[in-house]
Design a protein around this motif. Structure first.
Motif, short mmCIF file in Angstrom:
data_model
loop_
_atom_site.label_atom_id
_atom_site.label_comp_id
_atom_site.label_asym_id
_atom_site.label_seq_id
_atom_site.Cartn_x
_atom_site.Cartn_y
_atom_site.Cartn_z
N ARG A 5 -62.69 44.21 25.92
CA ARG A 5 -62.66 44.84 24.85
C ARG A 5 -61.21 44.58 23.83
NH1 ARG A 5 -64.56 49.50 24.99
NH2 ARG A 5 -66.85 48.43 25.35
N TYR A 30 -49.43 41.64 20.05
CA TYR A 30 -50.45 43.53 20.31
C TYR A 30 -51.62 43.32 19.31
CZ TYR A 30 -46.81 45.45 22.63
OH TYR A 30 -45.68 45.70 23.52
N SER A 68 -54.03 43.76 16.39
CA SER A 68 -53.92 45.08 14.93
C SER A 68 -55.16 46.02 15.34
CB SER A 68 -54.19 44.20 14.40
OG SER A 68 -55.78 44.03 13.92
N LEU A 69 -54.65 47.03 14.61
CA LEU A 69 -55.36 48.14 14.56
C LEU A 69 -57.49 47.25 14.50
CD1 LEU A 69 -54.74 51.23 13.28
CD2 LEU A 69 -56.74 50.77 12.47
N LYS A 70 -56.99 46.89 13.32
CA LYS A 70 -58.83 46.51 12.73
C LYS A 70 -59.31 45.87 14.12
CE LYS A 70 -59.72 45.62 8.29
NZ LYS A 70 -59.28 45.53 6.81
N ILE A 130 -58.64 46.06 16.39
CA ILE A 130 -59.14 47.19 17.67
C ILE A 130 -60.77 48.12 17.14
CG2 ILE A 130 -58.37 49.10 19.27
CD1 ILE A 130 -55.47 48.48 18.82
N MET A 131 -60.74 47.98 16.19
CA MET A 131 -61.75 49.42 16.17
C MET A 131 -62.84 48.52 15.85
SD MET A 131 -60.92 52.08 15.33
CE MET A 131 -59.24 53.37 15.75
N LYS A 175 -65.41 46.06 19.40
CA LYS A 175 -67.01 46.38 19.68
C LYS A 175 -68.19 46.05 19.43
CE LYS A 175 -68.15 51.06 21.82
NZ LYS A 175 -68.42 52.98 21.64
N GLN A 191 -63.90 55.78 22.33
CA GLN A 191 -63.48 54.69 23.02
C GLN A 191 -62.03 53.32 21.83
OE1 GLN A 191 -66.34 52.04 24.23
NE2 GLN A 191 -65.81 52.18 25.83
N GLU A 192 -62.53 53.23 20.78
CA GLU A 192 -62.55 52.35 19.90
C GLU A 192 -60.34 53.19 19.47
OE1 GLU A 192 -64.57 52.84 19.44
OE2 GLU A 192 -65.44 51.20 18.73
N GLN A 193 -60.88 54.88 19.59
CA GLN A 193 -59.53 55.95 19.32
C GLN A 193 -58.57 55.10 20.38
OE1 GLN A 193 -61.74 59.14 17.78
NE2 GLN A 193 -61.00 58.54 15.51
N GLU A 211 -58.39 53.39 22.60
CA GLU A 211 -57.67 51.95 23.16
C GLU A 211 -56.61 52.32 21.93
OE1 GLU A 211 -57.98 47.78 23.94
OE2 GLU A 211 -59.11 49.84 24.88
N LEU A 212 -56.45 52.45 20.34
CA LEU A 212 -55.78 52.48 19.82
C LEU A 212 -54.81 53.55 19.84
CD1 LEU A 212 -54.76 51.67 17.27
CD2 LEU A 212 -55.79 53.67 16.26
N GLU A 231 -53.00 51.58 22.52
CA GLU A 231 -51.98 49.69 22.50
C GLU A 231 -50.95 50.42 21.66
OE1 GLU A 231 -52.39 47.12 23.28
OE2 GLU A 231 -54.23 47.34 24.34
N ALA A 279 -48.13 51.86 24.07
CA ALA A 279 -47.39 50.81 24.18
C ALA A 279 -46.72 50.06 23.83
CB ALA A 279 -48.33 48.99 24.80
N GLY A 333 -51.80 46.54 11.49
CA GLY A 333 -52.43 47.47 10.43
C GLY A 333 -52.17 48.99 10.68
N VAL A 345 -54.09 53.13 6.43
CA VAL A 345 -55.22 53.09 7.51
C VAL A 345 -56.66 53.23 6.92
CG1 VAL A 345 -56.21 53.99 9.80
CG2 VAL A 345 -54.06 52.71 9.80
N GLY A 393 -57.56 50.14 5.19
CA GLY A 393 -57.70 49.05 6.43
C GLY A 393 -59.14 49.99 6.89
N LEU A 429 -60.31 52.74 6.86
CA LEU A 429 -61.25 53.17 7.96
C LEU A 429 -60.67 55.26 7.77
CD1 LEU A 429 -59.10 51.64 11.22
CD2 LEU A 429 -61.83 52.48 11.04
N ASP A 479 -58.04 58.63 12.65
CA ASP A 479 -57.51 57.08 13.00
C ASP A 479 -55.90 57.32 12.92
OD1 ASP A 479 -60.44 56.76 13.54
OD2 ASP A 479 -61.12 55.44 11.94
#
Lengths: 262, 290
Positions: free
Chosen positions: A75, A189, A191-193, A195-196, A199, B7-9, B11-12, B15, B18, B35, B39, B48, B50, B54
């Motif tokens: 992912r 890296y 981007s936030l978009k 990542i979201m 899935k 899961q996405e959060q 992951e966010l 990242e 990092a 991005g 947001v 974004g 969202l 987030d």
């Protein structure tokens, strides 16, 4: 242009690696992540896709063999911008050695029929650095490895190959297999978009049966190597400690001369 | 009801952490590229699309990394604008403007968009100096100040959670390595207990901060209580976390070479800006009793 990137879910760098003495296999139960140099391969694929412009036709497909939870690592590559995932996952495939793995991956790649197949040079768990060669051989495709710079032109791929003594520049007609070194680029890296949205991208999990591979050709029964024994590296030999009373440098030179190193 | 991060959060968070560890001095433009700005602004206004929940993760991680660019203030102003723009924003609260030198425009409590011109004051946290505007006259921005203020205080609370978390981690790392009388100092109760207190408070602070973020995200009627409650507790937790961490670090804890003093100063800054904990608690009390 369709690019397949072979990626691997490996134990995370922060996790202490442990061999299960019973199975003589690496314990993969802990936290996993995308093999670091595979991120370079994904990055290169995305750059090629985006540079060729025709966004509609360009596609980056991630191909992997691993447990179902490997999807979590894949992912990340989807978040970077890859288009979809093809994961071969089957309990019968567990414990496949390089030979068996190459045959399973080759089958999955045949199905995709990509113009270019990218690999990261090696996986951080096994450090084999030969899988791409075995896959290229099975697919009967040309191979360039240890590539630090990649260009595509007129239906051919040119790779600048890092060697101990300098660079080889090698050209091969497409389709081809290329294994990239980590010096090839700096992975982006996500981007936030990205990542979201990862899935929601297409993620196909195929079993051996889906790929029409008999179970005997995978896993331990399909492997041609067997791990007989594993042991810790031998302890370091005798060490000598020198107290520096002002003659430390001389003593070191003396020691090296004694060993005929200077 | 599911209170866990998606899961996405997760992951966010991974990242973002990092990225900030690799690039602690990243420019605002780089964060925009990822991005991270706008947001929670709807997509049709250039955002974004969202949730503030987030975005909340980014505030916490920016705090943990002690990020010093005008990310927080820009992010809380953007939803108030008709469209997400490319400028760096700050806000004027009680006459003070964080990062005045490093932003293009300032949104005032009177909902005026003012050019960032004025003097910068000497502040304890040098990574986030405060300034004073020369003039508060600018162009009127449609809308109310209250939602901006709530976003701002919630973001400060989240940043404070990140500060507390990092101070705790630094303390744990140090006492797990440092030996005295032949033992790791973390095995002594006088050292381990304060860290346990910090852990408990940080977890509570995080719960409060994300509750506040949820209320802001959902425009919940509890937001005017949840936000000051979180701001009060999180900022005090961050200050206490830094003080305890400095204490268990012994001598090295109050040297310039060690990063802890920077966390401590940021924690104090977070507590003071927008009103100390006592001021926030007075707001909570008024909401409960009046």
């Amino acid at each position: 242009m369709k690019i397949a990137v072979c990626v691997k879910h490996v134990p995370d760098a922060a996790v202490t690696k442990r061999i299960d003495p019973g199975t003589k296999r690496l314990d993969r139960s802990g936290e996993g992540s995308l093999n670091p140099v595979d991120a370079n391969a994904v990055e290169e694929a995305l750059r090629i896709r985006d540079a060729t412009g025709d966004g509609a036709e360009g596609e980056v497909v991630l191909v992997s063999l691993g447990p179902e939870k490997a999807i979590d690592s894949l992912r990340k590559a989807l978040a970077m911008g890859a288009d979809r995932v093809l994961l071969v996952s089957d309990p019968d495939a567990a414990g496949s050695d390089l030979v068996a793995t190459s045959s399973l991956l080759a089958k999955a790649l045949e199905r995709e029929g990509a113009d270019l197949v990218l690999f990261g040079q090696q996986a951080s768990d096994s450090d084999g650095a030969v899988l791409w060669a075995a896959v290229a051989e099975r697919l009967r495709l040309p191979l360039i490895s240890q590539v630090a710079e990649l260009t595509l032109e007129g239906g051919a791929v040119t790779g600048k190959r890092q060697t101990e003594f300098g660079y080889d520049v090698i050209r091969a007609p497409l389709p081809a297999v290329v294994a990239v070194a980590d010096s090839i680029n700096e992975p982006r890296y996500p981007s936030l978009k990205g990542i979201m949205g990862a899935k929601r991208k297409q993620q196909d999990v195929l079993s051996l049966a889906d790929l029409e591979i008999e179970a005997e050709r995978a896993g331990a029964s399909g492997s041609r190597t067997e791990v007989l024994a594993l042991s810790d590296p031998p302890p370091r030999g005798e060490t000598r400690k020198l107290e520096d009373d002002g003659t430390g440098a001389e003593k070191i030179v003396e020691f090296l001369a004694e060993k005929r190193l200077v | 009801m599911d209170f866990a991060f998606t899961q996405e959060q997760e992951e966010l968070r991974r990242e973002a952490r990092a990225f900030l560890e690799e690039n602690p001095e990243a420019q605002l433009a780089e964060l925009r590229e990822l991005g991270w700005l706008g947001v929670s602004v709807p997509e049709e206004r250039g955002g974004g699309g969202l949730s503030f929940l987030d975005e909340a993760i980014l505030f916490e991680e920016a705090g943990r990394a002690l990020y010093s660019g005008p990310f927080l203030t820009t992010a809380v102003v953007l939803p108030a604008l008709p469209e997400v723009d490319e400028q760096a924003w700050s806000v004027e609260v009680d006459g003070f403007v964080p990062d005045l030198l490093h932003v293009d425009r300032v949104l005032t409590e009177g909902m005026q968009s003012v050019p960032a011109e004025g003097e910068t004051l000497a502040t304890m946290d040098e990574t986030r100096p405060l300034g004073r505007l020369t003039s508060s006259d600018g162009e009127a921005v449609d809308g109310e100040w209250e939602p901006v203020r709530l976003r701002l205080l919630a973001a400060l609370a989240l940043e404070a959670v990140g500060i507390a978390q990092r101070a705790l981690e630094l303390g744990i790392e140090y006492v797990s390595e440092r030996e005295q009388f032949g033992k790791k100092i973390g095995t002594y109760q006088a050292v381990s207990h304060p860290l346990a207190d910090t852990y408990v408070e940080t977890e509570l602070a995080r719960s409060l901060a994300y509750w506040a973020a949820f209320c802001v995200a959902e425009d919940d009627e509890q937001a005017p209580v949840a936000v000051p409650a979180a701001k009060a507790f999180c900022a005090e937790t961050a200050v206490a976390a830094c003080e305890r961490s400095i204490q268990v670090h012994g001598g090295i804890g109050f040297t310039w070479e060690h990063p802890l003093h920077r966390y401590y100063k940021r924690a104090q800054w977070l507590d003071a800006f927008g009103g100390h904990a006592a001021v926030q608690r007075a707001v909570v009390a008024a909401a409960l009793l009046d």
